[in-house]
Motif scaffolding. Sequence first.
Motif, PDB file in Angstrom:
ATOM      1  N   ARG A 124       5.440   1.951   3.243  1.00 46.87           N
ATOM      2  CA  ARG A 124       6.222   0.959   2.527  1.00 46.87           C
ATOM      3  C   ARG A 124       7.644   0.896   3.065  1.00 46.87           C
ATOM      4  O   ARG A 124       8.186   1.902   3.504  1.00 46.87           O
ATOM      5  CB  ARG A 124       6.257   1.293   1.029  1.00 46.87           C
ATOM      6  CG  ARG A 124       4.890   1.221   0.344  1.00 46.87           C
ATOM      7  CD  ARG A 124       4.967   1.750  -1.063  1.00 46.87           C
ATOM      8  NE  ARG A 124       5.256   3.187  -1.075  1.00 46.87           N
ATOM      9  CZ  ARG A 124       5.458   3.895  -2.177  1.00 46.87           C
ATOM     10  NH1 ARG A 124       5.435   3.294  -3.358  1.00 46.87           N
ATOM     11  NH2 ARG A 124       5.702   5.189  -2.104  1.00 46.87           N
ATOM     12  N   ASN A 172      13.119  -3.312  10.077  1.00 46.87           N
ATOM     13  CA  ASN A 172      11.921  -3.420   9.250  1.00 46.87           C
ATOM     14  C   ASN A 172      11.492  -4.845   8.943  1.00 46.87           C
ATOM     15  O   ASN A 172      10.348  -5.061   8.541  1.00 46.87           O
ATOM     16  CB  ASN A 172      12.137  -2.678   7.924  1.00 46.87           C
ATOM     17  CG  ASN A 172      12.114  -1.169   8.091  1.00 46.87           C
ATOM     18  OD1 ASN A 172      11.287  -0.640   8.828  1.00 46.87           O
ATOM     19  ND2 ASN A 172      13.025  -0.482   7.422  1.00 46.87           N
ATOM     20  N   ARG A 206       8.231  -6.220  10.201  1.00 46.77           N
ATOM     21  CA  ARG A 206       6.983  -5.669   9.682  1.00 46.77           C
ATOM     22  C   ARG A 206       6.488  -6.411   8.448  1.00 46.77           C
ATOM     23  O   ARG A 206       5.416  -6.119   7.927  1.00 46.77           O
ATOM     24  CB  ARG A 206       7.181  -4.194   9.341  1.00 46.77           C
ATOM     25  CG  ARG A 206       7.739  -3.364  10.492  1.00 46.77           C
ATOM     26  CD  ARG A 206       8.088  -1.963  10.063  1.00 46.77           C
ATOM     27  NE  ARG A 206       6.905  -1.161   9.815  1.00 46.77           N
ATOM     28  CZ  ARG A 206       6.924   0.066   9.298  1.00 46.77           C
ATOM     29  NH1 ARG A 206       8.087   0.620   8.963  1.00 46.77           N
ATOM     30  NH2 ARG A 206       5.812   0.741   9.107  1.00 46.77           N
ATOM     31  N   LEU A 207       7.287  -7.370   7.967  1.00 48.90           N
ATOM     32  CA  LEU A 207       6.941  -8.106   6.753  1.00 48.90           C
ATOM     33  C   LEU A 207       6.476  -9.509   7.090  1.00 48.90           C
ATOM     34  O   LEU A 207       6.901 -10.109   8.073  1.00 48.90           O
ATOM     35  CB  LEU A 207       8.153  -8.185   5.820  1.00 48.90           C
ATOM     36  CG  LEU A 207       8.808  -6.859   5.418  1.00 48.90           C
ATOM     37  CD1 LEU A 207       9.989  -7.117   4.512  1.00 48.90           C
ATOM     38  CD2 LEU A 207       7.808  -5.928   4.754  1.00 48.90           C
ATOM     39  N   ASP A 266       2.687 -11.077   1.891  1.00 48.37           N
ATOM     40  CA  ASP A 266       2.427  -9.638   1.747  1.00 48.37           C
ATOM     41  C   ASP A 266       2.702  -9.191   0.322  1.00 48.37           C
ATOM     42  O   ASP A 266       3.569  -9.725  -0.375  1.00 48.37           O
ATOM     43  CB  ASP A 266       3.335  -8.828   2.690  1.00 48.37           C
ATOM     44  CG  ASP A 266       2.874  -8.915   4.134  1.00 48.37           C
ATOM     45  OD1 ASP A 266       1.795  -9.491   4.378  1.00 48.37           O
ATOM     46  OD2 ASP A 266       3.596  -8.416   5.018  1.00 48.37           O
ATOM     47  N   VAL A 286       3.454  -2.111   4.181  1.00 48.46           N
ATOM     48  CA  VAL A 286       3.411  -2.570   5.579  1.00 48.46           C
ATOM     49  C   VAL A 286       2.263  -1.947   6.371  1.00 48.46           C
ATOM     50  O   VAL A 286       2.169  -2.151   7.569  1.00 48.46           O
ATOM     51  CB  VAL A 286       4.749  -2.256   6.282  1.00 48.46           C
ATOM     52  CG1 VAL A 286       5.873  -3.072   5.675  1.00 48.46           C
ATOM     53  CG2 VAL A 286       5.081  -0.774   6.210  1.00 48.46           C
TER      54      VAL A 286
END
Length: 366
Positions: free
Chosen positions: A69, A222, A225-226, A230, A285
């Motif tokens: 996460r 980060n 990664r999203l 999601d 993620v």
Amino acid sequence: MVRSYLIAFVLAVAAIAWIASGELGLTADSGNGSVAEETAAAAGNAPPEEAAVPSVRTRVSTAAPYRERVIVRGRTEAVRQVDLKAELPGRVSEVMAEKGSRVTKDQPLVRIALDDREHRLQEARATLRQREIEHQASSSLNKKGFRADASLAQDRAELDAARARVKAMEVELDKLLITAPFDGVLEERWVEIGAFVDKGTQIARIIDEDPFLIVGQVSEANVGRLNVGDVGGARLATGQVVEGRIRRIGSSADPETRTFRVELEIPNPQHRLLEGVTADIAFEVGTSDAHFITPAILTLDAAGTIGLRMIGPDGRVVFQPVQILGDEGEGVWVSGPPPEAELITVGQELVAAGDQVRVVREQSGS
């Protein structure tokens, strides 16, 4: 003086005799182990040569699936809110909704007095009827050849102007009644009956309560990664735990923090969420294998790298750097060690990489 020398001589002889008796005792018992060894055995300790090797306690840890996460700090935010303002000057003649009440789309909230606007509308309608009659008569005469085309066009223009004035007056009267633009809550109402408002005066604020947003700023490392759609969850400062999906990811970074705005959309049919509440947001993620450990066994090497001390294949101490993936309850999830690792749980601060140690393995469940 002679007495002092005599006492010293006796003490020296006694000391020599005591040392000699100890050496004889060691020799005499050499066949069955030394006195020191027997004493250590009686006390339940290791022999002297083993006592020099430090003891550590270990536990075998097996990696388990961990849902990775990205965790950020954020706050709740309404999907939309609108400040309603007066479009015409006038005196407030009626208020029809109280602050804090829930309202529906097109529900009347505040009315501004008509004053002479109704009379001006009646006048405009009367003028329109007159222009319609005049245009009808002019059109009839034009067909018979008694009215020029230019005069007919002028009458037509006057008729259109009269119609436009009536329409403008009707629109103006509609603006005197301020209504809710969508379903929501009347968060603020700044006017009361009798108050005079000018064009642009704030009247009320409407907040849309369902759905709600929880907004956070995600780092450059980060945000890639999203993805929109999601799953994410959040724990609010109020104690509420909610879950939703990513609705939007910002296209440009904040110039000061170099972070990107990410919006998590949360259903709020019961209207329990409040705006502006602090939240810890977790975006899922992916899944990876990790070890769940107590933070107490984490340590640092000489370079300041965080990691674990564990027992290597040759029985010696190994320093294993780790990456902390997340915390949960009384422990943390870390990656780095192999799928099955014998971690040092007690004594890790007293040994170093490469040391030979005596292992006392914890019993399962201890």
